[in-house]
Design a protein around this motif. Sequence first.
Motif, mmCIF file in Angstrom:
data_model
loop_
_atom_site.group_PDB
_atom_site.id
_atom_site.type_symbol
_atom_site.label_atom_id
_atom_site.label_comp_id
_atom_site.label_asym_id
_atom_site.label_seq_id
_atom_site.Cartn_x
_atom_site.Cartn_y
_atom_site.Cartn_z
ATOM 1 N N THR A 15 0.828 -1.201 0.000
ATOM 2 C CA THR A 15 0.000 0.000 0.000
ATOM 3 C C THR A 15 0.866 1.256 0.000
ATOM 4 N N ASN A 16 0.434 2.252 -0.788
ATOM 5 C CA ASN A 16 1.104 3.550 -0.844
ATOM 6 C C ASN A 16 0.793 4.335 0.426
ATOM 7 N N GLN A 17 1.809 5.038 0.930
ATOM 8 C CA GLN A 17 1.658 5.833 2.140
ATOM 9 C C GLN A 17 1.656 7.326 1.798
ATOM 10 N N ALA A 18 1.123 8.129 2.698
ATOM 11 C CA ALA A 18 0.999 9.568 2.455
ATOM 12 C C ALA A 18 2.349 10.246 2.251
ATOM 13 N N ASP A 19 3.407 9.706 2.853
ATOM 14 C CA ASP A 19 4.729 10.331 2.736
ATOM 15 C C ASP A 19 5.485 9.896 1.487
ATOM 16 N N GLY A 20 4.844 9.111 0.631
ATOM 17 C CA GLY A 20 5.483 8.672 -0.606
ATOM 18 C C GLY A 20 6.138 7.315 -0.516
ATOM 19 N N SER A 21 6.248 6.764 0.683
ATOM 20 C CA SER A 21 6.807 5.421 0.826
ATOM 21 C C SER A 21 5.740 4.380 0.491
ATOM 22 N N VAL A 22 6.152 3.140 0.411
ATOM 23 C CA VAL A 22 5.234 2.030 0.144
ATOM 24 C C VAL A 22 5.364 1.022 1.280
ATOM 25 N N HIS A 23 4.249 0.669 1.893
ATOM 26 C CA HIS A 23 4.250 -0.334 2.965
ATOM 27 C C HIS A 23 4.057 -1.712 2.353
ATOM 28 N N VAL A 24 4.950 -2.633 2.700
ATOM 29 C CA VAL A 24 4.933 -3.974 2.128
ATOM 30 C C VAL A 24 4.906 -5.011 3.251
ATOM 31 N N VAL A 25 4.037 -5.991 3.110
ATOM 32 C CA VAL A 25 4.076 -7.169 3.975
ATOM 33 C C VAL A 25 4.274 -8.366 3.055
ATOM 34 N N GLU A 26 5.424 -9.002 3.179
ATOM 35 C CA GLU A 26 5.756 -10.144 2.343
ATOM 36 C C GLU A 26 6.832 -10.962 3.053
ATOM 37 N N ASN A 27 7.213 -12.062 2.435
ATOM 38 C CA ASN A 27 8.275 -12.874 3.000
ATOM 39 C C ASN A 27 9.642 -12.395 2.545
ATOM 40 N N GLY B 149 12.967 -14.427 2.754
ATOM 41 C CA GLY B 149 13.323 -15.790 3.146
ATOM 42 C C GLY B 149 12.097 -16.444 3.763
ATOM 43 N N PRO B 150 12.271 -17.181 4.867
ATOM 44 C CA PRO B 150 11.118 -17.824 5.505
ATOM 45 C C PRO B 150 10.355 -16.893 6.434
ATOM 46 N N HIS B 151 10.809 -15.660 6.554
ATOM 47 C CA HIS B 151 10.260 -14.730 7.541
ATOM 48 C C HIS B 151 9.231 -13.790 6.920
ATOM 49 N N THR B 152 8.039 -13.738 7.505
ATOM 50 C CA THR B 152 7.017 -12.786 7.086
ATOM 51 C C THR B 152 7.309 -11.456 7.768
ATOM 52 N N CYS B 153 7.450 -10.388 6.977
ATOM 53 C CA CYS B 153 7.923 -9.119 7.506
ATOM 54 C C CYS B 153 7.047 -7.959 7.037
ATOM 55 N N SER B 154 7.029 -6.903 7.824
ATOM 56 C CA SER B 154 6.327 -5.669 7.497
ATOM 57 C C SER B 154 7.364 -4.560 7.423
ATOM 58 N N PHE B 155 7.535 -3.970 6.227
ATOM 59 C CA PHE B 155 8.572 -2.945 6.060
ATOM 60 C C PHE B 155 8.116 -1.919 5.036
ATOM 61 N N TYR B 156 8.967 -0.927 4.819
ATOM 62 C CA TYR B 156 8.653 0.168 3.906
ATOM 63 C C TYR B 156 9.727 0.285 2.834
ATOM 64 N N PHE C 257 13.061 -0.413 5.072
ATOM 65 C CA PHE C 257 13.235 -0.070 6.478
ATOM 66 C C PHE C 257 11.985 -0.395 7.281
ATOM 67 N N LEU C 258 12.199 -0.679 8.559
ATOM 68 C CA LEU C 258 11.115 -0.985 9.477
ATOM 69 C C LEU C 258 10.450 0.307 9.951
ATOM 70 N N ALA C 259 9.358 0.167 10.683
ATOM 71 C CA ALA C 259 8.635 1.337 11.176
ATOM 72 C C ALA C 259 9.502 2.188 12.099
ATOM 73 N N ASP C 260 10.490 1.569 12.762
ATOM 74 C CA ASP C 260 11.390 2.326 13.641
ATOM 75 C C ASP C 260 12.585 2.890 12.879
ATOM 76 N N HIS C 261 12.560 2.792 11.539
ATOM 77 C CA HIS C 261 13.571 3.340 10.627
ATOM 78 C C HIS C 261 14.852 2.514 10.561
ATOM 79 N N THR C 262 14.860 1.318 11.116
ATOM 80 C CA THR C 262 15.998 0.421 10.941
ATOM 81 C C THR C 262 16.053 -0.034 9.491
ATOM 82 N N VAL C 263 17.165 0.231 8.795
ATOM 83 C CA VAL C 263 17.313 -0.186 7.402
ATOM 84 C C VAL C 263 17.670 -1.674 7.387
ATOM 85 N N ILE C 264 16.800 -2.472 6.757
ATOM 86 C CA ILE C 264 16.982 -3.928 6.777
ATOM 87 C C ILE C 264 17.249 -4.509 5.377
#
Length: 231
Positions: free
Chosen positions: A116-128, A130-137, A170-177
């Motif tokens: 989903t597109n976010q108001a600040d221009g980033s895109v929120h993604v929930v996907e795998n 590797g084997p890990h389901t993750c929520s990032f931008y 990056f995660l919601a806390d701005h950690t670049v992953i």
Amino acid sequence: MTTNQSSLPVTVTLESGPAGNESIDDFELFYSRRAMARLRTRLGRQGLLDLLAADIEEGNAFLRESALASDGSFRGGTTVLTTRGLTSGEFLGWMDKAFADEDILLAAHPEHYSITNQADGSVHVVENIGPHTCSFYLGGWGTEAMAWAADAAERLPEAEFPHKQATNLFLADHTVIGRVLIQFGDTAAGFTSSLSVYVPSACPEDILEHHLRHFAVEFRNWIVAAAAARA
């Protein structure tokens, strides 16, 4: 001399029955996609995210720990796709419009859960990853934004690959992953896609390998969808 049948690999060949030239793998892929689409529709985005909440928390914790352990170091790999019968401009024009339609984005891979597109221009993604389901931008978090891409070893000559896009994950806390650098260049018959992904260096090798496969699946499906939309 008799052959020990139990020592031979088991193979199954479709000889007759269904119409057309598709394989059993093709049938399974069709039904898998249809089943996934039904579940997404029935659950809805929020229902799906609620269902995956514990998996997402675990996956994000893994990526956060990996990023901290890597201390800003990443390692990358590249998936290369060759397309015939479509130009890079046609594909990228289609992709620009596709990002307004979540259903198209989700359909490209079974492990796409929300884009989903976010108001600040980033895109929120929930996907795998590797084997890990993750929520990032996806976006240019931080003052260095995309400066890293200019020096990336995977960066290709502008003359051959003029269409370039780079982003941080990056995660919601701005950690670049993670990072992504995708490059497209036309050929006489179509275009070439060079799709590079970077994961924290502390991640196990299979994390990178699976995302290279992930790229192959989703971009192949997007390219096919772009071609179908043009027809």
